[in-house]
Design an enzyme around this catalytic site. Structure first.
Site, PDB file in Angstrom:
ATOM      1  N   ILE A  85       0.821  -1.211   0.000  1.00 34.87           N
ATOM      2  CA  ILE A  85       0.000   0.000   0.000  1.00 34.87           C
ATOM      3  C   ILE A  85       0.854   1.260   0.000  1.00 34.87           C
ATOM      4  O   ILE A  85       0.778   2.086  -0.889  1.00 34.87           O
ATOM      5  CB  ILE A  85      -0.989   0.014   1.188  1.00 34.87           C
ATOM      6  CG1 ILE A  85      -1.923  -1.193   1.104  1.00 34.87           C
ATOM      7  CG2 ILE A  85      -1.801   1.311   1.165  1.00 34.87           C
ATOM      8  CD1 ILE A  85      -2.759  -1.410   2.349  1.00 34.87           C
ATOM      9  N   LYS A 134       1.195  -3.471   9.023  1.00 38.84           N
ATOM     10  CA  LYS A 134       2.190  -2.406   9.065  1.00 38.84           C
ATOM     11  C   LYS A 134       3.480  -3.012   9.573  1.00 38.84           C
ATOM     12  O   LYS A 134       3.534  -3.527  10.687  1.00 38.84           O
ATOM     13  CB  LYS A 134       1.700  -1.317  10.025  1.00 38.84           C
ATOM     14  CG  LYS A 134       2.515  -0.062  10.053  1.00 38.84           C
ATOM     15  CD  LYS A 134       1.723   1.002  10.803  1.00 38.84           C
ATOM     16  CE  LYS A 134       2.482   2.296  10.945  1.00 38.84           C
ATOM     17  NZ  LYS A 134       1.668   3.325  11.602  1.00 38.84           N
ATOM     18  N   GLY A 144       6.564   4.742   4.566  1.00 42.36           N
ATOM     19  CA  GLY A 144       6.891   6.007   5.221  1.00 42.36           C
ATOM     20  C   GLY A 144       8.148   5.827   6.038  1.00 42.36           C
ATOM     21  O   GLY A 144       8.823   4.805   5.911  1.00 42.36           O
ATOM     22  N   THR A 145       8.429   6.793   6.877  1.00 39.59           N
ATOM     23  CA  THR A 145       9.657   6.698   7.667  1.00 39.59           C
ATOM     24  C   THR A 145       9.608   5.500   8.612  1.00 39.59           C
ATOM     25  O   THR A 145      10.617   4.913   8.918  1.00 39.59           O
ATOM     26  CB  THR A 145       9.858   7.970   8.512  1.00 39.59           C
ATOM     27  OG1 THR A 145       8.600   8.322   9.087  1.00 39.59           O
ATOM     28  CG2 THR A 145      10.384   9.108   7.676  1.00 39.59           C
ATOM     29  N   TYR A 146       8.378   5.164   9.047  1.00 40.21           N
ATOM     30  CA  TYR A 146       8.221   4.075  10.018  1.00 40.21           C
ATOM     31  C   TYR A 146       8.456   2.694   9.399  1.00 40.21           C
ATOM     32  O   TYR A 146       8.880   1.768  10.049  1.00 40.21           O
ATOM     33  CB  TYR A 146       6.807   4.113  10.591  1.00 40.21           C
ATOM     34  CG  TYR A 146       5.761   4.134   9.504  1.00 40.21           C
ATOM     35  CD1 TYR A 146       5.341   2.954   8.904  1.00 40.21           C
ATOM     36  CD2 TYR A 146       5.243   5.341   9.034  1.00 40.21           C
ATOM     37  CE1 TYR A 146       4.435   2.963   7.875  1.00 40.21           C
ATOM     38  CE2 TYR A 146       4.332   5.364   8.001  1.00 40.21           C
ATOM     39  CZ  TYR A 146       3.936   4.168   7.428  1.00 40.21           C
ATOM     40  OH  TYR A 146       3.043   4.197   6.386  1.00 40.21           O
ATOM     41  N   GLY A 147       8.137   2.556   8.108  1.00 41.49           N
ATOM     42  CA  GLY A 147       8.233   1.246   7.477  1.00 41.49           C
ATOM     43  C   GLY A 147       7.243   1.141   6.336  1.00 41.49           C
ATOM     44  O   GLY A 147       7.030   2.108   5.614  1.00 41.49           O
ATOM     45  N   ARG A 148       6.629  -0.019   6.203  1.00 38.23           N
ATOM     46  CA  ARG A 148       5.757  -0.246   5.055  1.00 38.23           C
ATOM     47  C   ARG A 148       4.411  -0.808   5.475  1.00 38.23           C
ATOM     48  O   ARG A 148       4.312  -1.499   6.476  1.00 38.23           O
ATOM     49  CB  ARG A 148       6.387  -1.265   4.134  1.00 38.23           C
ATOM     50  CG  ARG A 148       7.578  -0.715   3.415  1.00 38.23           C
ATOM     51  CD  ARG A 148       8.040  -1.719   2.396  1.00 38.23           C
ATOM     52  NE  ARG A 148       9.034  -1.094   1.580  1.00 38.23           N
ATOM     53  CZ  ARG A 148      10.144  -1.703   1.189  1.00 38.23           C
ATOM     54  NH1 ARG A 148      10.373  -2.945   1.546  1.00 38.23           N
ATOM     55  NH2 ARG A 148      11.007  -1.061   0.441  1.00 38.23           N
ATOM     56  N   VAL A 149       3.403  -0.524   4.635  1.00 36.24           N
ATOM     57  CA  VAL A 149       2.091  -1.098   4.902  1.00 36.24           C
ATOM     58  C   VAL A 149       1.688  -2.000   3.742  1.00 36.24           C
ATOM     59  O   VAL A 149       1.821  -1.628   2.577  1.00 36.24           O
ATOM     60  CB  VAL A 149       1.019   0.002   5.106  1.00 36.24           C
ATOM     61  CG1 VAL A 149      -0.315  -0.633   5.467  1.00 36.24           C
ATOM     62  CG2 VAL A 149       1.444   0.967   6.197  1.00 36.24           C
ATOM     63  N   ASP A 152      -2.199  14.261  15.473  1.00 38.63           N
ATOM     64  CA  ASP A 152      -1.825  14.325  14.060  1.00 38.63           C
ATOM     65  C   ASP A 152      -3.037  14.028  13.188  1.00 38.63           C
ATOM     66  O   ASP A 152      -2.992  13.167  12.321  1.00 38.63           O
ATOM     67  CB  ASP A 152      -0.677  13.362  13.747  1.00 38.63           C
ATOM     68  CG  ASP A 152      -0.006  13.691  12.405  1.00 38.63           C
ATOM     69  OD1 ASP A 152      -0.225  14.817  11.906  1.00 38.63           O
ATOM     70  OD2 ASP A 152       0.707  12.846  11.869  1.00 38.63           O
TER      71      ASP A 152
END
Lengths: 169, 382
Positions: free
Chosen positions: B25, B49, B28-33, B151
């Site tokens: 999908i 996630k 981002g900075t956190y990882g992938r979805v 946020d």
């Protein structure tokens, strides 16, 4: 989640512990738990964290050793890890280096001739095991606030007694 | 410890054994979805996630899980509400944390973009109202549990194919009761700039649930007009100094007018108040702005201006907003607006590039566990 997952009755706990007793006696387990709760408290004092964070760390420690024996993971390492995670969850993070240095200082204090045998990656790795073991349920409820709210109504000795009971949980 | 590791390893469930990854999908900075489906049980769609392992290439971890992952997991584990993304389980696999969550076909940003670029017509009042009500309902639940989202923006508002809102991304969210450190010390900058409340822009050290309500006001306006209400340019952080967001403040003043002491009694106490002198005087033009969107409901305007109240103490709260007369007048908000109105939007696009990437990781797994992963490779390709 605390209520649904981690409240065990005395009998359930006794049953689980009886499986651990192959290696340790009931008494020894109790003594070790008290010893390490005290150790976590001392690490917490060195870090100058609040009582609630220390309480969370102790709860994590106990949750981990419900389904694991003290032989599975060295409780000294686990104590440091619980403190590290509790600080993060309670929004008062400390650098892992800081936790490590305070824990190893604590360790040397109790057994002066042996060096703390773990390094920083060990704590980080141990954290992942702790998280998994707790199935990622991280929020712990402590009744401190209730006590503070009720404190006006209580007499001084009663207040002191209830405070100790909560600390003991 | 070695024994324990082996025991743990045995108990572990691999993500790909339990779930079939359908596509990628976003990242981002956190990882992938990823989008996924359970291999057993009812055929539901889920989002997984995957948090990035902290530093790729490093053999051993150095700092454990990030603060934001810790927050998101810790909070989501306790929250259960129909307008909040539900966390089903967390799996540790491949040295990374995988959060298995509800899957939502759309997010508010993609829906609004579809209206602007393809349909070229505004969202119907019923849809806007239903989404808004559910959004406030979800946020009211968070606030009732003493949690600030911090946020809120269209991209973080997930919507299922029938139109049920799911507030997502609690990476910045936190409990605000008795903080051990001031909120300001924890995270210096919160909320995406377009949706940031004036008290935050003026450097307030303490803030309340009202910051989320301001964001909701901005989102409401954006749904009406299909463009961001206060589209300021963000001033980038330099030398760890938090800059004053001049452009953003100016955008707000242009529409809401220069705040007076009556409107916001504590204005002068704001740390960055001296910056306010550099702006020229504006008067409030929200009413004209609202009329230009083509929406006629006066109650709608009343709600919008209560959400965009300068004074955080007077700004409407989530629970008050749910009872606002705007939601009592026709058309009344519904639970599944897309279903009832027979609206369908194009589905989320699943990129294949990243899927290939997932597959290459997959082959690695195949080597390790040929029996389990073999069948899924065929499925992923189709």
């Amino acid at each position: 989640s605390q209520f649904q997952r981690f409240l065990l009755t005395r009998y359930e706990l006794a049953e689980i512990e009886s499986t651990h007793m192959i290696q340790l006696t009931n008494h020894e387990i109790t003594h070790l738990k008290i010893y390490f709760a005290d150790l976590i408290l001392k690490i917490g004092k060195r870090l100058r964290t609040r009582q609630e964070i220390i309480a969370t760390a102790i709860v994590y420690f106990k949750r981990f050793y419900i389904n694991n024996t003290f032989y599975d993971i060295d409780p000294y390492l686990m104590a440091a890890t619980c403190m590290y995670l509790a600080c993060k969850v309670e929004e008062n993070p400390h650098h892992i280096k800081h936790i490590w240095s305070e824990s190893s200082a604590m360790f040397t204090e109790t057994s002066p001739d042996i060096r703390f045998p773990y390094d920083i990656p060990d704590i980080a790795e141990c954290e992942s095991y702790l998280l998994e073991e707790m199935k990622f349920y991280l929020v712990v409820y402590h009744p401190y606030q209730v006590l503070i709210d009720e404190s006006i109504k209580l007499s001084k000795p009663a207040l002191q007694a209830s405070w100790s009971i909560i600390n003991d949980s | 410890m070695e024994n324990y590791k082996r025991k743990r390893e045995k108990q572990r469930v691999r993500v790909r054994t339990k779930y079939e990854i359908i596509g990628f999908i976003s990242s981002g900075t956190y990882g992938r979805v990823y989008k996924a489906r359970p291999r057993e049980g009812p055929p539901i769609e889920l989002a997984i996630k995957k948090f990035k392992p902290e530093r790729e290439g490093e053999a051993r971890p150095t700092s454990g899980i990030s603060q934001s992952a810790c927050r998101e997991i810790g909070l989501c584990r306790e929250l259960h509400h129909e307008n909040i993304i539900e966390l089903c389980e967390v799996i540790m696999d491949d040295n990374a944390i995988h959060m298995v969550m509800d899957y939502a076909e759309f997010d508010l940003l993609s829906i609004m973009q579809h209206h602007t670029h393809h349909l070229r017509k505004p969202m119907s009042e019923l849809v806007v109202k239903s989404i808004l009500w559910q959004l406030i309902n979800g946020v009211a639940y968070l606030h009732a549990n003493l949690i600030l989202q911090r946020d809120l923006k269209p991209a973080n508002i997930m919507i299922t194919s029938s139109g049920v809102v799911k507030v997502g991304d609690l990476g910045l969210a936190r409990v605000f009761r008795r903080p051990f450190q001031t909120l300001y010390n924890g995270d210096k900058v919160v909320v995406t700039v377009w949706y940031r409340a004036p008290e935050l822009l003026l450097g307030s050290r303490h803030y309340t649930t009202a910051v989320d309500m301001w964001s909701i006001g901005c989102i409401f306006a954006e749904m009406l007009a299909l463009r961001a209400l206060f589209k300021g340019e963000e001033v980038k952080m330099e030398k760890k100094q938090i800059p004053f967001q001049r452009s953003q403040v100016n955008k707000i003043l242009e529409i809401l007018g220069t705040p007076t002491k009556e409107q916001w009694p504590k204005l002068e106490l704001m740390p960055d108040f001296q910056h306010m002198k550099q702006f020229r005087h504006y008067s409030n033009s929200l009413k004209t702005w609202y009329a230009n969107t083509g929406h006629k409901s006066d109650q709608g305007f009343q709600l919008l201006s209560s959400l965009l109240d300068y004074d955080p103490e007077r700004r409407i709260s989530a629970s008050e907003a749910l009872d606002h007369p705007y939601f009592k007048e026709e058309p009344k908000p519904v639970k599944h607006p897309f279903l009832e109105q027979n609206i369908s939007y194009p589905k989320r696009r699943l990129t294949l590039d990243e899927l290939c990437d997932a597959k290459s990781q997959h082959t690695k797994l195949v080597n390790m566990e040929p029996a389990v992963s073999g069948s899924s490779t065929a499925n992923t390709v189709t």
